[in-house]
Scaffold this motif. Sequence first.
Motif, PDB file in Angstrom:
ATOM      1  N   ILE A 156       0.838  -1.200   0.000  1.00 51.05           N
ATOM      2  CA  ILE A 156       0.000   0.000   0.000  1.00 51.05           C
ATOM      3  C   ILE A 156       0.874   1.250   0.000  1.00 51.05           C
ATOM      4  CG2 ILE A 156      -2.005  -1.106   1.026  1.00 51.05           C
ATOM      5  CD1 ILE A 156      -1.323   0.023   3.698  1.00 51.05           C
ATOM      6  N   GLU A 184      -2.382   5.779   1.116  1.00 49.96           N
ATOM      7  CA  GLU A 184      -3.349   4.775   1.570  1.00 49.96           C
ATOM      8  C   GLU A 184      -3.139   4.468   3.052  1.00 49.96           C
ATOM      9  OE1 GLU A 184      -4.022   2.336  -2.632  1.00 49.96           O
ATOM     10  OE2 GLU A 184      -2.290   1.876  -1.381  1.00 49.96           O
ATOM     11  N   SER A 219      -7.036   6.151  -3.061  1.00 48.37           N
ATOM     12  CA  SER A 219      -6.614   4.746  -2.998  1.00 48.37           C
ATOM     13  C   SER A 219      -6.649   4.111  -4.382  1.00 48.37           C
ATOM     14  CB  SER A 219      -7.516   3.955  -2.048  1.00 48.37           C
ATOM     15  OG  SER A 219      -7.423   4.450  -0.743  1.00 48.37           O
ATOM     16  N   ARG A 236      -5.372   1.336  -5.245  1.00 47.22           N
ATOM     17  CA  ARG A 236      -5.550  -0.120  -5.172  1.00 47.22           C
ATOM     18  C   ARG A 236      -7.038  -0.402  -5.028  1.00 47.22           C
ATOM     19  NH1 ARG A 236      -2.189  -3.852  -1.009  1.00 47.22           N
ATOM     20  NH2 ARG A 236      -4.227  -4.384  -0.163  1.00 47.22           N
ATOM     21  N   ILE A 281      -8.911  -1.721  -1.733  1.00 48.09           N
ATOM     22  CA  ILE A 281      -9.031  -0.790  -0.611  1.00 48.09           C
ATOM     23  C   ILE A 281     -10.152   0.211  -0.882  1.00 48.09           C
ATOM     24  CG2 ILE A 281      -7.862   1.030   0.701  1.00 48.09           C
ATOM     25  CD1 ILE A 281      -5.238  -0.541   0.259  1.00 48.09           C
TER      26      ILE A 281
END
Length: 192
Positions: free
Chosen positions: A38, A42, A144, A146, A149
């Motif tokens: 991360i 994040e 975020s 990703r 997440i």
Amino acid sequence: MLEQGTYIRPPYISIPDKVDFVKRDHFLAGFFGHKRAITSVEVTHLFLNIQTNMIGKALITGYAQIAQDQEVKGFLVRGMQIAQQHAELFSEILIKEDLPAPMNWDSAVTDSTVTVFSDKLIMFNVSSMIAAGIGNYGMAIAASPRRDIALKYAALLPEITLYAEAGAKIMIKHGWMEEPPQADDREEIIKG
């Protein structure tokens, strides 16, 4: 808190030696296969959302102890449960990344039941905290890359929105919600 050993420092990540650029869209992945570590942003949002949920839970616990109306008490207990669940979910992500998660603040709540705030003030304050929490989650989604997440935050928003609505209904029922200024209703003015 540092001297007592009760302060959990925010997570630390190594300072990069050089600038790296994203080379593949795998950077955005997160549902299947290998997940990248991360990012610092994040981590920041996860850590702060855990902290705000834990502080909010402690504050709501204190409010629940002094609230007079049973419906308000029930609303506050539900908020305590939501805050705990969300903090645990975010903590799991940090722990899987071998990063520390903030501790809860439950020990900061005394056993006092002396009414020092009205139910109206309690509901206003909790409603304001809910609104701020929704904003925090929205910022975390935007920050975020990703996908897994961002999806966790997005999946929590309906629950919080329904909780906010339940609070608004209690405030309306008791005549505690002040109507904010609104734009002119042109149709109503024209009908005159």
